[in-house]
Design an enzyme around this catalytic site. Structure first.
Site, PDB file in Angstrom:
ATOM      1  N   HIS A  52      22.312  38.452  -9.275  1.00 34.65           N
ATOM      2  CA  HIS A  52      21.881  37.852  -8.005  1.00 34.65           C
ATOM      3  C   HIS A  52      21.788  36.325  -8.139  1.00 34.65           C
ATOM      4  CE1 HIS A  52      19.111  37.962  -4.291  1.00 34.65           C
ATOM      5  NE2 HIS A  52      19.010  36.722  -4.730  1.00 34.65           N
ATOM      6  N   GLU A  53      21.170  35.863  -9.229  1.00 33.35           N
ATOM      7  CA  GLU A  53      20.954  34.418  -9.391  1.00 33.35           C
ATOM      8  C   GLU A  53      22.258  33.679  -9.713  1.00 33.35           C
ATOM      9  OE1 GLU A  53      18.275  33.473  -8.214  1.00 33.35           O
ATOM     10  OE2 GLU A  53      17.163  35.348  -8.348  1.00 33.35           O
TER      11      GLU A  53
ATOM     12  N   HIS B  86      24.188  32.973  -6.661  1.00 30.51           N
ATOM     13  CA  HIS B  86      23.715  31.787  -5.923  1.00 30.51           C
ATOM     14  C   HIS B  86      24.458  30.524  -6.375  1.00 30.51           C
ATOM     15  CE1 HIS B  86      20.425  32.882  -3.274  1.00 30.51           C
ATOM     16  NE2 HIS B  86      19.810  33.581  -4.211  1.00 30.51           N
TER      17      HIS B  86
ATOM     18  N   CYS C 255      15.419  38.121  -1.143  1.00 30.77           N
ATOM     19  CA  CYS C 255      15.791  36.785  -1.611  1.00 30.77           C
ATOM     20  C   CYS C 255      14.866  35.783  -0.927  1.00 30.77           C
ATOM     21  CB  CYS C 255      17.251  36.514  -1.236  1.00 30.77           C
ATOM     22  SG  CYS C 255      17.837  34.891  -1.717  1.00 30.77           S
TER      23      CYS C 255
HETATM   24 ZN    ZN Z   1      18.309  34.914  -3.895  1.00 32.56          ZN
END
Ligand code: ZN
Length: 176
Positions: A139-140, A143, A97
């Site tokens: 993953h995004e 966030h 990341c």
């Molecule tokens: Zn990330």
């Protein structure tokens, strides 16, 4: 376009839920997406979420890993994205990341997902994907909800600097 400053783990903006975009087709939104794309490419990332450039809004950009072999880079911006798993099957794989530079962790993700969101003009985008593409989107989107991959480790010890992970985890795995 400009390259933006990346927020790093420990910065509170990475732990906050982002707010939704209500106005589409605006110059502001376009500029954010272009700058995020340029920043992602400059850092050689595969995806980037707005809070990683200190903007607490539901915007992500990512490269489409399924199309990369054609020698062109295809970037998808996605506004207010959500995903739902298709089935219960999960996969463990190593992730990095840009907000946790130099580190890697073994992360458990759903293998197949259905995601949706909007493009810059507010047109709905829907897709069913699996593998790396599904992993990047999960993953995004995490966030945008203030979640970093370090809270989704497949094993609590499977996290560390790239060099040590390569030496002690990946090489070990290859020997099996
Ligand atoms: Zn990330």
């Amino acid at each position: 376009m400009s390259i933006l400053k990346i927020s790093k783990i420990g910065h509170p903006i990475l732990l906050k839920e982002c707010s939704e975009i209500k106005e589409f087709s605006s110059d502001t939104l376009k500029k954010i997406v272009y700058d995020m794309s340029e920043t992602m490419l400059d850092y050689n990332g595969i995806g980037l979420a707005a809070p990683q450039v200190h903007i607490s809004k539901k915007i992500i950009v990512f490269r489409n890993p399924d199309n990369e072999e054609k020698d062109k880079i295809e970037i998808t911006p996605l506004i207010n994205p959500i995903f739902t798993p298709m089935g219960k099957e999960t996969e463990d794989d190593w992730e990095g990341c840009l907000s946790i530079p130099g580190m890697q962790g073994l992360v458990r993700r759903f293998k197949k997902i259905k995601y949706s969101g909007f493009d810059l003009d507010g047109k709905e985008i829907e897709n069913e994907v699996e593998g790396l593409h599904a992993r990047v989107v999960q993953h995004e989107v995490d966030h945008l909800n203030g979640i970093l991959y370090t809270s989704r480790l497949a094993h609590k010890n499977a996290f560390g600097f790239e060099k040590e992970i390569t030496t002690y985890w990946k090489n070990e795995q290859n020997r099996k």
